[in-house]
Write a protein that holds these residues in place. Structure first.
Motif, mmCIF file in Angstrom:
data_model
loop_
_atom_site.group_PDB
_atom_site.id
_atom_site.type_symbol
_atom_site.label_atom_id
_atom_site.label_comp_id
_atom_site.label_asym_id
_atom_site.label_seq_id
_atom_site.Cartn_x
_atom_site.Cartn_y
_atom_site.Cartn_z
ATOM 1 N N THR A 224 0.865 -1.165 -0.059
ATOM 2 C CA THR A 224 0.209 -0.050 -0.192
ATOM 3 C C THR A 224 1.070 1.120 0.092
ATOM 4 O OG1 THR A 224 -0.267 0.114 2.279
ATOM 5 C CG2 THR A 224 -1.917 -0.925 1.123
ATOM 6 N N ALA A 225 0.373 2.342 -0.498
ATOM 7 C CA ALA A 225 0.863 3.579 -0.718
ATOM 8 C C ALA A 225 -0.133 4.591 -0.582
ATOM 9 C CB ALA A 225 1.916 3.683 -1.693
ATOM 10 N N ASP A 226 0.110 5.645 0.234
ATOM 11 C CA ASP A 226 -0.750 6.838 0.370
ATOM 12 C C ASP A 226 -2.224 6.360 0.315
ATOM 13 O OD1 ASP A 226 1.361 8.568 0.801
ATOM 14 O OD2 ASP A 226 1.289 8.962 -1.373
ATOM 15 N N GLY A 227 -2.443 5.221 1.077
ATOM 16 C CA GLY A 227 -4.008 4.619 0.801
ATOM 17 C C GLY A 227 -4.347 3.905 -0.225
ATOM 18 N N ARG A 228 -3.255 3.608 -1.267
ATOM 19 C CA ARG A 228 -3.706 2.902 -2.314
ATOM 20 C C ARG A 228 -3.225 1.403 -2.281
ATOM 21 N NH1 ARG A 228 -1.486 6.986 -6.949
ATOM 22 N NH2 ARG A 228 -2.469 5.013 -8.240
ATOM 23 N N CYS A 229 -3.803 0.530 -2.981
ATOM 24 C CA CYS A 229 -3.536 -0.897 -2.795
ATOM 25 C C CYS A 229 -2.832 -1.380 -4.185
ATOM 26 C CB CYS A 229 -4.514 -1.776 -2.257
ATOM 27 S SG CYS A 229 -5.078 -1.112 -0.538
ATOM 28 N N PHE A 230 -1.748 -1.975 -4.018
ATOM 29 C CA PHE A 230 -1.320 -2.681 -5.382
ATOM 30 C C PHE A 230 -0.892 -4.249 -5.253
ATOM 31 C CE2 PHE A 230 -0.132 1.849 -5.320
ATOM 32 C CZ PHE A 230 -0.545 2.287 -6.372
ATOM 33 N N VAL A 231 -0.990 -4.875 -6.161
ATOM 34 C CA VAL A 231 -0.424 -6.289 -6.401
ATOM 35 C C VAL A 231 0.361 -6.452 -7.476
ATOM 36 C CG1 VAL A 231 -1.384 -8.665 -6.876
ATOM 37 C CG2 VAL A 231 -2.453 -7.065 -5.167
ATOM 38 N N ALA A 232 1.598 -7.389 -7.359
ATOM 39 C CA ALA A 232 2.172 -7.747 -8.739
ATOM 40 C C ALA A 232 2.165 -9.133 -8.656
ATOM 41 C CB ALA A 232 3.619 -7.135 -8.303
ATOM 42 N N LEU A 233 1.813 -9.579 -10.079
ATOM 43 C CA LEU A 233 1.804 -10.865 -10.531
ATOM 44 C C LEU A 233 2.790 -11.271 -11.504
ATOM 45 C CD1 LEU A 233 -2.320 -10.797 -10.307
ATOM 46 C CD2 LEU A 233 -0.783 -11.881 -8.712
ATOM 47 N N ARG A 234 2.974 -12.554 -11.550
ATOM 48 C CA ARG A 234 3.801 -12.966 -12.579
ATOM 49 C C ARG A 234 3.133 -14.202 -13.616
ATOM 50 N NH1 ARG A 234 8.961 -10.620 -13.808
ATOM 51 N NH2 ARG A 234 9.457 -9.927 -11.637
ATOM 52 N N ARG A 235 3.394 -13.886 -14.806
ATOM 53 C CA ARG A 235 2.687 -14.818 -15.816
ATOM 54 C C ARG A 235 3.478 -16.240 -15.741
ATOM 55 N NH1 ARG A 235 3.985 -16.755 -20.556
ATOM 56 N NH2 ARG A 235 2.412 -16.764 -22.353
ATOM 57 N N ALA A 236 2.781 -17.330 -15.754
ATOM 58 C CA ALA A 236 3.257 -18.539 -15.766
ATOM 59 C C ALA A 236 4.058 -18.445 -17.231
ATOM 60 C CB ALA A 236 2.278 -19.732 -16.176
ATOM 61 N N ARG A 237 5.542 -19.155 -17.019
ATOM 62 C CA ARG A 237 6.330 -19.176 -17.903
ATOM 63 C C ARG A 237 6.147 -20.270 -19.014
ATOM 64 N NH1 ARG A 237 11.064 -16.499 -17.403
ATOM 65 N NH2 ARG A 237 11.696 -15.301 -15.541
ATOM 66 N N THR A 238 5.361 -21.262 -18.588
ATOM 67 C CA THR A 238 5.148 -22.378 -19.448
ATOM 68 C C THR A 238 3.595 -22.260 -20.111
ATOM 69 O OG1 THR A 238 3.914 -23.496 -17.668
ATOM 70 C CG2 THR A 238 6.410 -23.801 -17.998
#
Length: 272
Positions: A224-238
């Motif tokens: 979270t930053a300044d009340g905002r929420c974030f998610v980081a995701l990885r795409r499957a390599r296969t």
């Protein structure tokens, strides 16, 4: 930045086209040209979601930068709006392309010195299957109203192992609704499907589709930053995906996906 689930590419494209039409109505375009609201997404029951036009038209802030610092390689900003993130990444030397269905948004991005196309994410795009990072900021996980269909589409656009950075709602919600853009005077566009997801809902959907959280224990991929929420995701390599095009972004091009279909999909239009 939608309610039946999309089960095919054609369904997703149709949904995206409806959303594209709605975001091109005058209240949204006028707000971007003026650089200020008030502007809202209005649900059919009358509930209003304020849209932060002033922040979108300003420089990237600290919360934005917390996401941009994580970007890798070439970046695709999906629903780039007036282009603050595209401009900020370009200043940092990143290869970056913004896409948006709004002509006013694309024109604003180009005026900032960024590269942008007027295109729906569900239409053929440059460099499919080769982007290193995709952004879904400012609630754009809601595009098309079907988060699963959007996550599948982003997986097609990213290179194997590519990174998706999404901003989520600051509450625990998983909502698919009909909304329309409206201003303080009540001027409104056509209803279209939209979605709102909190971080838990996004992670639940993403894991089911084969995405993984960017971080060994999962926590590194959420912040979270300044009340905002974030998610980081990885795409499957296969994962095997279909690639519709392998073009590279044209220099400061503005592409209209709303013109008659007998025109070239990469025909530039005037951004002025």
């Amino acid at each position: 930045m939608s309610t039946a689930s999309a089960t095919s590419t054609s369904t997703s494209t149709d949904t995206g086209a409806g959303t594209a039409t709605a975001w091109c109505v005058d209240p949204y375009a006028d707000a971007l040209r003026d650089g200020r609201g008030p502007l809202f997404l209005r649900r059919t029951d009358g509930w209003l979601l304020p849209l932060e036009v002033e922040r979108w038209c300003a420089r990237a802030d600290a919360a934005d930068l917390s996401a941009l610092r994580r970007c890798e390689g070439a970046v695709l900003d999906v629903g780039c709006g007036p282009g603050r993130l595209v401009a900020a990444l370009a200043l940092r030397g990143r290869t970056v392309l913004g896409i948006d269905v709004s002509e006013a948004a694309v024109a604003h991005t180009v005026r900032l010195g960024g590269q942008a196309l007027r295109r729906s994410v569900f239409e053929p795009l440059p460099g499919e299957g080769r982007w290193d990072t995709a952004l879904l900021i400012d609630g754009n996980i809601g595009i098309g109203g079907d988060p699963d269909a959007l996550l599948r589409r982003i997986a097609q656009l990213l290179a194997p192992g590519g990174l998706l950075i999404a901003e989520t709602a600051p509450v625990d919600i998983d909502e698919q609704v009909q909304v329309h853009v409206t201003d303080a005077q009540g001027a409104a566009g056509t209803p279209f499907p939209w979605a709102r997801l909190g971080s838990r809902a996004l992670l639940r959907r993403a894991r089911r589709l084969g995405w993984r959280t960017d971080g060994a224990d999962g926590t590194a991929g959420q912040w979270t930053a300044d009340g905002r929420c974030f998610v980081a995701l990885r795409r499957a390599r296969t994962e095997r995906i279909s690639i519709h095009s392998a073009d590279t972004p044209n220099s400061a091009a503005v592409i209209s996906s709303q013109r008659a279909r007998n025109t070239s999909p990469d025909e530039p239009v005037d951004a002025s």
